[in-house]
Motif scaffolding. Structure first.
Motif, PDB file in Angstrom:
ATOM      1  N   LYS A   4      -9.912  -5.665  -1.699  1.00 28.62           N
ATOM      2  CA  LYS A   4      -8.987  -5.903  -0.600  1.00 28.62           C
ATOM      3  C   LYS A   4      -7.577  -6.118  -1.131  1.00 28.62           C
ATOM      4  O   LYS A   4      -6.586  -5.681  -0.541  1.00 28.62           O
ATOM      5  N   THR A   7      -5.824  -2.722  -1.729  1.00 27.21           N
ATOM      6  CA  THR A   7      -5.410  -2.018  -0.511  1.00 27.21           C
ATOM      7  C   THR A   7      -4.244  -2.712   0.183  1.00 27.21           C
ATOM      8  O   THR A   7      -3.498  -2.079   0.921  1.00 27.21           O
ATOM      9  N   LYS A  50       3.207  -2.079   2.669  1.00 25.27           N
ATOM     10  CA  LYS A  50       1.978  -2.089   1.889  1.00 25.27           C
ATOM     11  C   LYS A  50       1.412  -0.668   1.769  1.00 25.27           C
ATOM     12  O   LYS A  50       1.654   0.178   2.621  1.00 25.27           O
ATOM     13  N   CYS A  52      -1.569   0.397   2.228  1.00 23.00           N
ATOM     14  CA  CYS A  52      -2.455   0.758   3.335  1.00 23.00           C
ATOM     15  C   CYS A  52      -1.693   1.082   4.612  1.00 23.00           C
ATOM     16  O   CYS A  52      -2.246   1.680   5.533  1.00 23.00           O
ATOM     17  N   GLU A  53      -0.423   0.689   4.688  1.00 21.66           N
ATOM     18  CA  GLU A  53       0.383   0.933   5.881  1.00 21.66           C
ATOM     19  C   GLU A  53       1.225   2.206   5.761  1.00 21.66           C
ATOM     20  O   GLU A  53       1.913   2.597   6.710  1.00 21.66           O
ATOM     21  N   LEU A  94      -6.595   4.932  -2.281  1.00 20.94           N
ATOM     22  CA  LEU A  94      -5.779   3.937  -1.585  1.00 20.94           C
ATOM     23  C   LEU A  94      -5.171   4.499  -0.311  1.00 20.94           C
ATOM     24  O   LEU A  94      -4.766   3.755   0.580  1.00 20.94           O
ATOM     25  N   LEU A  95      -5.076   5.826  -0.233  1.00 16.12           N
ATOM     26  CA  LEU A  95      -4.570   6.505   0.952  1.00 16.12           C
ATOM     27  C   LEU A  95      -5.520   7.630   1.330  1.00 16.12           C
ATOM     28  O   LEU A  95      -6.095   8.280   0.446  1.00 16.12           O
TER      29      LEU A  95
END
Length: 310
Positions: A4, A7, A50, A52-53, A94-95
Motif C-alpha cells: 500500500k 501505491t 500520488k 495511484c492518482e 503501479l499504473l
C-alpha cells in the motif's frame, strides 16, 4: 506484490528514486543535472500528486502548468524525462494506463529573437560567408555541424581517426566535456548517440585536407578551454554578414534535420542520423514541419483525385 505504501507514494518521490537507480552514473553529469532540475520543477508543481492518482487529465494539467513559463521545446524535454519514469512505473504495476498517451505539448510563445532553424536559402547564404582557412577554426566547425547535425559536444570531440575518408563516413562515439575547465572526452548522451553517419564528398575532402597534419587521437577543434558562447558569437557575426536570422550552434542541428524532412528523408533515417533514442523523439521535436508537409500532401492528393473522373 505491491504494498500500500508503494501505491500511495508521491510521484516526485518515485521520480527521485528512479533517477537515483537508473540515471546516476549511467548518463553524463550534465544530463544528470537536467534530470535533477526536472525533479525540482515536478516537486514544485505537484507536491501532493500520488502515483495511484496519476491519470491523463492530471498529467496533462502538470504539463500545462509547466508550459506556462517555458517554451514548447523545453516542455517537451520535461515530458520526455517524466515519461521514461512513468513507463517503468507501469512495468512495475503501479499504473494500469499510460497517462502520457496522446499528450498535448504546449509552451509559451517563442521569442521573436530566437530562430530554431534556417531555410535552405538562408543556410546557403550563411555558409558562403564562412572564412575557411587552411587551419581548423570555428567557421570550419560551423560548416561541419550544419552538414552533419551533430550535437555541439559531439562535434568538439571529433578526431581525425573518427573519419573514414575512403567511405565518406564519420563515427560518433564520444563527447567533449566543454563545460568543465579541464575538458576531456566523455560519454555520449545515450546509446543511440553512438553512430556512424555518411558525409558528402565535398565535406569529406575538406576535412581530410584540414586534418592531415593533426594528431589522430586529438580533437580537431579544441584548443584550450571551449565556450559555447564563443561559437554563438561567431555565428551571430556570420548571420549578420549573410543577412539571415541570428541562430545558435544548436539551431544548426535543427536546421540540418528540418532540411532533411523537407527533402523527403524518412523520420527513421533522420532519427538515426541525429542519434535520437527513438523515432517518437524526432517526430515530436519536428511535429510542426511534419504537419506542414502533411498539409501540402493533402493538397496534392486532392488535386490528383480531382483529375480522376467517371
Amino acid at each position: 506484490m505491491l504494498t500500500k505504501e508503494r501505491t500511495l507514494q508521491y510521484f516526485h518521490e518515485y521520480f527521485s528514486e528512479w533517477i537515483e537507480i537508473y540515471k546516476r552514473g549511467a548518463v553524463r553529469p550534465v544530463t544528470y543535472q537536467k534530470y535533477l532540475m526536472t525533479l525540482q520543477r515536478l516537486t514544485e508543481l505537484s507536491p501532493n500528486l500520488k502515483i495511484c492518482e496519476l491519470d491523463k487529465r492530471k498529467y496533462q494539467t502538470l504539463l500545462n502548468d509547466y508550459a506556462k513559463t517555458h517554451e514548447r521545446q523545453t516542455t517537451m524535454d520535461f515530458h520526455h524525462h517524466l515519461k521514461s519514469a512513468i513507463l517503468d512505473a507501469m512495468d512495475e504495476g503501479l499504473l494500469t494506463i499510460d497517462p502520457t498517451r496522446k499528450v498535448i505539448i504546449k509552451g509559451k510563445p517563442v521569442s521573436d529573437k530566437k530562430n530554431k532553424f534556417l531555410s535552405q536559402f538562408e543556410l546557403q547564404s550563411l555558409l558562403k560567408s564562412l572564412n575557411l582557412t587552411d587551419k581548423p577554426n570555428w567557421d570550419w566547425f560551423i560548416l561541419l555541424v550544419a552538414k552533419t547535425g551533430l550535437r555541439f559536444s559531439e562535434a568538439l570531440a571529433l578526431t581525425p581517426k573518427d573519419f573514414d575518408f575512403e567511405c565518406q563516413k564519420v563515427k560518433i562515439s564520444k563527447t567533449w566535456n566543454y563545460k568543465n575547465a579541464e575538458g576531456g572526452f566523455g560519454e555520449t548522451k545515450n546509446l543511440s548517440s553512438k553512430r556512424t553517419i555518411q558525409i558528402d564528398i565535398q565535406l569529406n575532402t575538406q576535412i581530410e585536407r584540414l586534418s592531415k597534419d593533426l594528431a589522430d587521437d586529438e580533437p580537431i577543434f579544441v584548443q584550450g578551454r571551449v565556450f559555447n558562447s564563443t561559437v554563438n558569437n561567431r555565428l551571430k557575426v556570420l548571420c549578420k554578414k549573410a543577412g539571415v536570422p541570428i541562430i545558435s550552434a544548436h539551431c544548426l542541428r535543427h536546421t540540418h534535420a528540418s532540411l532533411l524532412i523537407f527533402a523527403g528523408v524518412s523520420i527513421a533515417s533522420i532519427a538515426k542520423r541525429l542519434g535520437h533514442s527513438s523515432i517518437s523523439t524526432t517526430q515530436e521535436t519536428y511535429l510542426h514541419i511534419i504537419k506542414e508537409l502533411e498539409s501540402q500532401d493533402n493538397d496534392k492528393i486532392m488535386s490528383h483525385l480531382s483529375m480522376i473522373t467517371q
